[in-house]
Design a protein around this motif. Structure first.
Motif, mmCIF file in Angstrom:
data_model
loop_
_atom_site.group_PDB
_atom_site.id
_atom_site.type_symbol
_atom_site.label_atom_id
_atom_site.label_comp_id
_atom_site.label_asym_id
_atom_site.label_seq_id
_atom_site.Cartn_x
_atom_site.Cartn_y
_atom_site.Cartn_z
ATOM 1 N N GLN A 44 3.356 -5.271 -6.523
ATOM 2 C CA GLN A 44 2.496 -4.851 -5.418
ATOM 3 C C GLN A 44 1.255 -5.744 -5.275
ATOM 4 O OE1 GLN A 44 3.864 -2.815 -7.687
ATOM 5 N NE2 GLN A 44 5.250 -1.576 -6.418
ATOM 6 N N ASP A 45 0.621 -6.055 -6.404
ATOM 7 C CA ASP A 45 -0.595 -6.860 -6.352
ATOM 8 C C ASP A 45 -0.317 -8.275 -5.854
ATOM 9 O OD1 ASP A 45 -2.252 -4.815 -7.327
ATOM 10 O OD2 ASP A 45 -1.778 -5.319 -9.396
ATOM 11 N N GLU A 46 0.730 -8.895 -6.372
ATOM 12 C CA GLU A 46 1.028 -10.265 -5.961
ATOM 13 C C GLU A 46 1.529 -10.317 -4.520
ATOM 14 O OE1 GLU A 46 0.148 -12.982 -7.671
ATOM 15 O OE2 GLU A 46 -0.766 -11.501 -8.984
ATOM 16 N N SER A 47 2.162 -9.250 -4.063
ATOM 17 C CA SER A 47 2.578 -9.184 -2.662
ATOM 18 C C SER A 47 1.366 -9.100 -1.749
ATOM 19 C CB SER A 47 3.495 -7.973 -2.434
ATOM 20 O OG SER A 47 4.703 -8.108 -3.151
ATOM 21 N N LEU A 48 0.359 -8.318 -2.155
ATOM 22 C CA LEU A 48 -0.850 -8.232 -1.336
ATOM 23 C C LEU A 48 -1.631 -9.533 -1.396
ATOM 24 C CD1 LEU A 48 -2.504 -6.421 0.518
ATOM 25 C CD2 LEU A 48 -3.863 -5.758 -1.467
ATOM 26 N N ARG A 49 -1.685 -10.180 -2.556
ATOM 27 C CA ARG A 49 -2.368 -11.470 -2.653
ATOM 28 C C ARG A 49 -1.799 -12.455 -1.624
ATOM 29 N NH1 ARG A 49 -4.865 -13.523 -7.069
ATOM 30 N NH2 ARG A 49 -3.583 -12.370 -8.566
ATOM 31 N N ALA A 50 -0.465 -12.502 -1.552
ATOM 32 C CA ALA A 50 0.189 -13.405 -0.600
ATOM 33 C C ALA A 50 -0.105 -12.997 0.839
ATOM 34 C CB ALA A 50 1.691 -13.423 -0.860
ATOM 35 N N ALA A 51 -0.069 -11.694 1.110
ATOM 36 C CA ALA A 51 -0.294 -11.212 2.475
ATOM 37 C C ALA A 51 -1.725 -11.455 2.930
ATOM 38 C CB ALA A 51 0.043 -9.728 2.572
ATOM 39 N N LEU A 52 -2.674 -11.401 2.015
ATOM 40 C CA LEU A 52 -4.082 -11.574 2.376
ATOM 41 C C LEU A 52 -4.423 -13.000 2.784
ATOM 42 C CD1 LEU A 52 -5.792 -9.282 -0.287
ATOM 43 C CD2 LEU A 52 -5.912 -9.020 2.205
ATOM 44 N N GLU A 79 3.228 -8.284 6.521
ATOM 45 C CA GLU A 79 3.504 -9.368 5.575
ATOM 46 C C GLU A 79 3.610 -8.830 4.147
ATOM 47 O OE1 GLU A 79 4.177 -13.253 4.100
ATOM 48 O OE2 GLU A 79 4.480 -12.248 6.026
ATOM 49 N N TYR A 80 2.798 -7.840 3.823
ATOM 50 C CA TYR A 80 2.879 -7.213 2.494
ATOM 51 C C TYR A 80 4.271 -6.636 2.263
ATOM 52 C CZ TYR A 80 2.297 -3.619 -1.094
ATOM 53 O OH TYR A 80 2.443 -2.824 -2.206
ATOM 54 N N GLU A 81 4.793 -5.918 3.243
ATOM 55 C CA GLU A 81 6.117 -5.319 3.109
ATOM 56 C C GLU A 81 7.176 -6.406 2.916
ATOM 57 O OE1 GLU A 81 8.429 -1.579 5.072
ATOM 58 O OE2 GLU A 81 7.492 -2.987 6.468
ATOM 59 N N ARG A 82 7.027 -7.507 3.632
ATOM 60 C CA ARG A 82 7.973 -8.622 3.468
ATOM 61 C C ARG A 82 7.863 -9.235 2.073
ATOM 62 N NH1 ARG A 82 8.889 -13.998 3.946
ATOM 63 N NH2 ARG A 82 6.673 -14.508 3.959
ATOM 64 N N GLN A 83 6.644 -9.379 1.602
ATOM 65 C CA GLN A 83 6.413 -10.001 0.303
ATOM 66 C C GLN A 83 6.917 -9.136 -0.850
ATOM 67 O OE1 GLN A 83 5.281 -12.964 -0.635
ATOM 68 N NE2 GLN A 83 4.935 -13.736 1.432
ATOM 69 N N LEU A 84 7.002 -7.823 -0.654
ATOM 70 C CA LEU A 84 7.533 -6.963 -1.711
ATOM 71 C C LEU A 84 8.935 -7.403 -2.130
ATOM 72 C CD1 LEU A 84 6.376 -3.404 -0.557
ATOM 73 C CD2 LEU A 84 5.627 -4.625 -2.616
ATOM 74 N N GLY A 85 9.721 -7.823 -1.149
ATOM 75 C CA GLY A 85 11.054 -8.327 -1.467
ATOM 76 C C GLY A 85 11.007 -9.658 -2.188
ATOM 77 N N ALA A 86 10.054 -10.506 -1.794
ATOM 78 C CA ALA A 86 9.933 -11.825 -2.404
ATOM 79 C C ALA A 86 9.444 -11.750 -3.849
ATOM 80 C CB ALA A 86 8.978 -12.687 -1.578
#
Length: 212
Positions: A44-52, A79-86
């Motif tokens: 979750q944290d790394e997904s938000l980092r990418a989305a931000l 973008e956060y939701e997309r990054q969760l998969g990544a």
């Protein structure tokens, strides 16, 4: 955007630091005590980092407007939701507690030494990122406008880890240098949480906490 500084590049995990630019800093200098806490990567944290990395103003009055309405949180949420998969290979967060954001609005004293303040601020956030192993997800700031107004915000993995860095030596030095640097300032704290039902980020004041 030149006024966006992402912790992945400021400072990066490789230790690189963005070049200093005079007049572009606003330190967050709330008091704290103790030793800096350490962050361990989560999905979750790394997904938000990418989305931000997409963080940008969504209104012309973002300097003084409602934080929850002044930035492109809906776009960041998508973008956060997309990054969760990544980032599916990373551990899950231990809880569903949200993230902690600080907003610092100030009017700078035109006679202060802007360059010294900037360098001290850069050193403090390099220290904070390294000491917490990357708990600072984003640090975003504007340059000074024609009236010496500034807005800066940073988002952390949690409130406790954010507060823990203010006792570090370079943060104390930044606090010392900032004495007399501001005509006035205002600090607000916000919580950011993922609303699963609505599939969006929810941004709201942190318990109504604020300080002048």
């Amino acid at each position: 955007m030149e006024n966006v500084v992402i912790s992945g590049a400021y400072p990066g995990r490789d230790g690189a630091v963005a070049p200093a630019r005079a007049g572009q800093q606003c330190p967050f200098l709330a008091g704290s005590e103790g030793t800096a806490k350490r962050y361990a990567e989560t999905r979750q944290d790394e997904s938000l980092r990418a989305a931000l990395k997409l963080l940008r103003p969504a209104s012309d009055d973002f300097w003084v407007g409602d934080y929850a309405q002044s930035f492109n949180w809906d776009e960041i949420g998508r973008e956060y939701e997309r990054q969760l998969g990544a980032h599916a290979g990373l551990p899950e967060r231990a809880s569903e507690d949200g993230w902690y954001a600080v907003v610092f609005r100030s009017k700078r004293n035109p006679e202060c030494n802007h360059r010294d303040l900037f360098d001290a601020d850069r050193a403090a956030y390099t220290e904070a990122f390294e000491a917490t192993n990357g708990a600072l997800l984003v640090y975003w700031f504007t340059g000074l406008d024609a009236d010496n107004n500034c807005l800066a915000t940073c988002v952390w993995t949690g409130r406790d880890i954010a507060r823990s860095v203010n006792a570090l030596p370079r943060h104390k030095e930044a606090a010392r240098l900032s004495a007399g640097a501001y005509i006035h300032y205002h600090i607000d704290r916000y919580g950011i949480a993922w609303d699963r039902a609505r599939r969006r980020l929810h941004v709201a004041p942190w318990g109504g906490e604020s300080a002048r």
